[in-house]
Scaffold this motif. Structure first.
Motif, short mmCIF file in Angstrom:
data_model
loop_
_atom_site.label_atom_id
_atom_site.label_comp_id
_atom_site.label_asym_id
_atom_site.label_seq_id
_atom_site.Cartn_x
_atom_site.Cartn_y
_atom_site.Cartn_z
N GLU A 297 42.92 47.78 43.57
CA GLU A 297 42.61 46.72 44.54
C GLU A 297 41.64 45.74 43.88
O GLU A 297 40.41 45.85 44.01
N ASP B 287 40.68 42.57 44.31
CA ASP B 287 39.70 41.79 45.09
C ASP B 287 38.52 42.65 45.51
O ASP B 287 37.36 42.22 45.43
N LYS B 288 38.80 43.89 45.93
CA LYS B 288 37.74 44.77 46.38
C LYS B 288 36.84 45.19 45.22
O LYS B 288 35.61 45.22 45.35
N ALA C 235 38.69 52.01 44.89
CA ALA C 235 39.31 50.69 44.77
C ALA C 235 39.91 50.51 43.38
O ALA C 235 41.01 49.94 43.23
N GLU D 30 34.68 42.24 44.25
CA GLU D 30 33.70 41.97 45.31
C GLU D 30 32.52 42.93 45.20
O GLU D 30 31.35 42.53 45.26
N ILE D 31 32.82 44.23 45.03
CA ILE D 31 31.75 45.23 44.91
C ILE D 31 30.91 44.98 43.67
O ILE D 31 29.68 45.04 43.70
N GLU E 97 25.24 49.65 46.72
CA GLU E 97 26.69 49.69 46.88
C GLU E 97 27.22 51.12 46.76
O GLU E 97 26.64 51.96 46.08
#
Length: 212
Positions: free
Chosen positions: A15, A17-18, A10, A21-22, A2
């Motif tokens: 952010e 959600d980002k 992010a 997610e990561i 990643e």
């Protein structure tokens, strides 16, 4: 693998959600990049702090960033504990008497817990006697004192003196942190160390814990 730069950005942009997610992708292989991810999150928090100082972000953004950091550490914690090893033991963390700020303290707590410490968080506006009492009753050797206001310096010094008065000063390591803290303040207070960010706090506390 990643992209940690994307994670940092992010986090800085809040952010949620980002970020999550990561981090979930980081943990998909068991968390081989967990340490790098924790560092990226901290760097993102530095961006948040800079934007707050520049009045781009508000107190509500700071509060949200602290909640997001807690969520991030919850995801990474299993891999971080596995990497650093459990058994770092208990430590006390609190905001000292007269200071009601806890955003920074809460972020540090999340990262310390993710690194393998069992953190006894006494909260905010904590009297020196209560810190000493908890340390004595639970046999705690590492004390983290946080403060944002200038008046916190006097409370930190009073806490160190309370440990001296209790005959316990040589039994504990005391680290101080927060906006007014510098090397000179550390010397004035009589603490064993000081930290300007969570990563430095973790490094110092881990060294003390490993001394036994």
């Amino acid at each position: 693998m990643e992209d940690m730069k994307l994670l940092k950005e992010a986090m800085g942009d809040l952010e949620e959600d980002k970020v999550l997610e990561i981090l979930n992708k980081v943990m998909a292989d068991g968390g081989s990049q967990a340490q790098e991810a924790m560092q990226a999150c901290q760097e993102g928090m530095n961006i948040v702090g800079d934007r707050f100082a520049d009045q781009e972000y508000f107190v509500s953004d700071l509060i949200f960033s602290g909640e997001l950091m807690n969520s991030a550490m919850d995801i990474l914690r299993p891999a971080l504990i596995k990497a650093t090893g459990e058994g770092l033991g208990k430590m006390i963390l609190c905001t000292v008497e007269g200071d009601l700020h806890d955003i920074g303290k809460n972020i540090v707590r999340a990262m310390l817990e993710a690194s393998g410490f069992e953190v006894i968080d006494l909260g905010i506006d904590v009297k020196p006697a209560d810190i000493v009492k908890t340390a004595r009753e639970q046999g705690i050797k590492i004390i983290g004192l946080s403060g944002v206001l200038t008046l916190a310096i006097d409370s930190m010094k009073a806490t160190v003196e309370a440990f001296k008065d209790a005959g316990m000063r040589d039994q504990v390591h005391i680290v101080i942190g927060g906006a007014p803290v510098t090397a000179d303040v550390c010397k004035l207070v009589g603490a064993d160390g000081w930290a300007i960010n969570p990563a430095d706090t973790i490094k110092l506390c881990r060294e003390w814990a490993q001394e036994g």
